[in-house]
Every structure is written in C-alpha cells, then in structure tokens.
Design an enzyme around this catalytic site. Structure first.
Site, PDB file in Angstrom:
ATOM      1  N   LYS A  54       0.842  -1.205   0.000  1.00 26.89           N
ATOM      2  CA  LYS A  54       0.000   0.000   0.000  1.00 26.89           C
ATOM      3  C   LYS A  54       0.874   1.252   0.000  1.00 26.89           C
ATOM      4  CE  LYS A  54      -3.826  -2.371   2.138  1.00 26.89           C
ATOM      5  NZ  LYS A  54      -4.443  -2.857   3.367  1.00 26.89           N
ATOM      6  N   GLN A  98      -5.191  -1.574   9.438  1.00 28.96           N
ATOM      7  CA  GLN A  98      -5.044  -2.912   8.862  1.00 28.96           C
ATOM      8  C   GLN A  98      -5.692  -3.955   9.788  1.00 28.96           C
ATOM      9  OE1 GLN A  98      -3.550  -3.585   5.789  1.00 28.96           O
ATOM     10  NE2 GLN A  98      -4.302  -5.657   6.109  1.00 28.96           N
ATOM     11  N   ASP A 121     -11.562   2.285   3.754  1.00 29.16           N
ATOM     12  CA  ASP A 121     -11.861   0.848   3.730  1.00 29.16           C
ATOM     13  C   ASP A 121     -13.371   0.617   3.596  1.00 29.16           C
ATOM     14  OD1 ASP A 121     -10.207  -1.300   3.623  1.00 29.16           O
ATOM     15  OD2 ASP A 121      -9.894  -1.505   5.778  1.00 29.16           O
TER      16      ASP A 121
END
Ligand code: NDP
Length: 294
Positions: A54, A98, A121
C-alpha cells in the site's frame, strides 16, 4: 471452450495510472495532495506485506503515504487516540487500520472511531449504511475491484443473474449492494445455503468469497459464466512451501466459464488500486471538489 483470463495485473495497472493522472491534476489545479494513513498494529507477516505494498503504490501514484506501526500490546485507548489524531490531520484524507487487529483490541470500536469521510476501507457503519441505501459512499476496496473486473468483460451488468458466495462485511455484503447498483439480480449464498451447486448453476456472474480452497467446482458453473474468485488460500506444497489457490477449482472452471480471474493475479491486484481510488475520492470530497474521473 477455454475461458478468457481476466488479468487483474493489467487492469489494476491501468487503474493506478488513471489515479496517478488525476492526482497530478488535482495537485496542479488545486494544490491538493491526497494523503493515506495506514495503521498497522503488531507484526502479522501477511499484514506487513499488504501495508508495504500500500505504501509503495500510494507513493507511486503521487499521493502522500503515512505509516503508523504500533506494538501488538498497544492499548485500545492509545490506538483510538492515534485514530483521533489522524481524523484531525488535514494532510490525511484516508485512514486505514489494517485488519485483523491483535486479540484484545475492539475492532468495531476502532472502525467506528474513523471519520466516515476518511474511511477508505468503507467499513464504517455510515458508509455501509449509505451503500445499502443506494447513496454515494466510500465502498470497500475488494468489492469495488470485483465490479471493475466484471465490467472489463461486460459493459453492463443490468438484468444479469449474479451469485455472491459469502456475506462478510468486508466482501460479500458490500459486493451485493454494488451489484444491485449495477441492476444485476443478486443471490446471496453462505454456509447455511441449500444446494449451492444448483444456485451457482443459474448464475451468469459468480463471485466466490468464502476462504475455502477450490470449493466451487467446474461442474457447478453455467457454461459461459463470468467467475470472479476473491478467495486467497494458502495450501502446502510437497517442498514444504505454500502456494495460493482461490475458492474456485481454476482448471475445472477454465473449461466451462466464459471468463475467470486467476489466483494470484486477479482480485488481489485490484484491492490496493481501489484503495488509491477511494483515497483520491475522499480527498476531493473533503476539499469540496467534484468527484474525480476514476
Ligand atoms: P469471512 O470468513 O469473513 O466470510 C466467509 C463467508 O463464506 C461467510 O459469509 C461464510 O458464511 C461463507 N462460507 C463459509 N463456508 C461456506 C460454505 N461451505 N458454503 C458457502 N458459504 C460459506 O471471509 P472474507 O469475506 O473476509 O474473505 C473471503 C475470502 O476472500 C478469503 O479467502 C479471504 O482471504 C479473501 N479475501 C481476499 C481479498 C483480496 O484482496 N483478494 C480481500 C479480502 C478477502 P457464514 O456467514 O454463514 O458463516
């Protein structure tokens, strides 16, 4: 018949290039540099690989990348304090914590603490609810990638029969909503569904997001179906190493499907590219600019 391979690598690279063009444009025209903050708690090796990828891809697209690594034994209060700081930081337009978080941390509380405008997200209940209501929302990246891959084969999904196997908040449920937005007719299957092969056989579009190696067999598929395999499963090889396989028996499916994504090289490639899209969209929305052209 051999199915067409849907090349996630190529499609993701094209998408990243379009994001980079738009990032350059908003920088030039509006002096805006989209910024993504990724928070990694603990040292799960798979998560570390994702976070590194990422970081690299965010920078390659011309965006700012902020990495925050916290020890596995960080307190819930300290993690929430970091999220609050990132919520306030004007250089940060996207926040991604995460997952999975180490045991002992309350994932739901952490996700709920993220400013919905920065929730790249797409897991915050505001965004999930907006998506379910058919409103503009930041949507989870993997389902977004699945739609882009499908549209590389079918310009319109209108009226097509789709089946989504799996109903997680991360993949299955948002994918169902995105397919509805595309006017597909959607069946949602899960571990309690009856006669899964029969349900799959009716579908023009098959999305497998289960986490069970090669569960969907070739003879379950309608000839010519488009198959999007979200599953990432590690299975042991004879030499003691592991290899990745999807939720679909790829070789069998190749002989029946019209088009199929490989594992690796399919959906996985799209997830980070769509994270860049979401960060760019979030940055433009926060700055009051029109939606970017990706
Ligand atoms: P979850 O474990 O959260 O959900 C799995 C879903 O599959 C559940 O809804 C479950 O049903 C359903 N399921 C389990 N067994 C069966 C069965 N025998 N028949 C039908 N349905 C079943 O997984 P995720 O959604 O997070 O991930 C799914 C897969 O996708 C995993 O392999 C994961 O690694 C991969 N993944 C890949 C990504 C990528 O970038 N390519 C990103 C995210 C995930 P129930 O609800 O009834 O328990």
């Amino acid at each position: 018949m051999t199915a067409k391979t849907i090349d996630g690598k190529v499609i993701a690279a094209e998408l990243r290039a379009r994001v980079a063009d738009e990032v350059a444009r908003v920088k030039r025209e509006h002096n805006l540099v989209p910024g993504l903050a990724v928070v990694l708690v603990g040292s799960d090796p798979a998560s570390e690989v994702y976070v590194r990828s990422k970081h690299t891809q965010t920078q390659a697209a011309g965006m700012a990348s902020f990495e925050h690594k916290l020890p596995a034994d960080v307190s819930q209060a300290d993690l929430l304090a970091l999220v609050a700081k990132l919520n306030r930081d004007p250089a940060v337009h996207g926040i991604l914590v995460q997952l999975p978080l180490p045991k002992g941390l309350d994932t739901e509380a952490v996700v709920n603490a993220i400013d919905p405008a920065k929730d790249v997200d797409g897991l915050h209940p505001n965004n999930a609810g907006r998506l379910a209501g058919g409103f503009e929302a930041l949507s989870p990246c993997t389902p977004l990638g699945c739609i882009i891959l499908t549209k590389s084969v079918h310009a319109s999904l209108e009226g097509m029969n789709a089946i989504v196997i799996g109903r997680s908040n991360l993949v299955g449920r948002p994918l169902v909503q995105l397919l509805l937005n595309e006017n597909a007719t959607v069946t949602i299957a899960h571990s309690r569904s009856r006669d899964l092969p029969g349900l799959v056989r009716r579908a023009d579009l098959v999305y497998a997001a289960v986490g069970k190696s090669e569960m969907v067999r070739g003879d379950w598929l309608k000839p010519g179906a488009t198959v999007i395999d979200v599953g990432i499963n590690r299975i042991p090889k004879d030499d003691g190493k592991t290899r990745l396989v999807g939720d679909v028996a790829y070789q069998e499916a190749l002989a029946v499907a019209g088009a199929i994504t490989p594992v690796p090289g399919g959906v996985g490639q799209m997830t980070v590219a769509c994270l860049l899209v979401n960060t760019l969209r979030a940055a433009c929305a926060i700055a009051g600019l029109p939606k970017p052209a990706v």
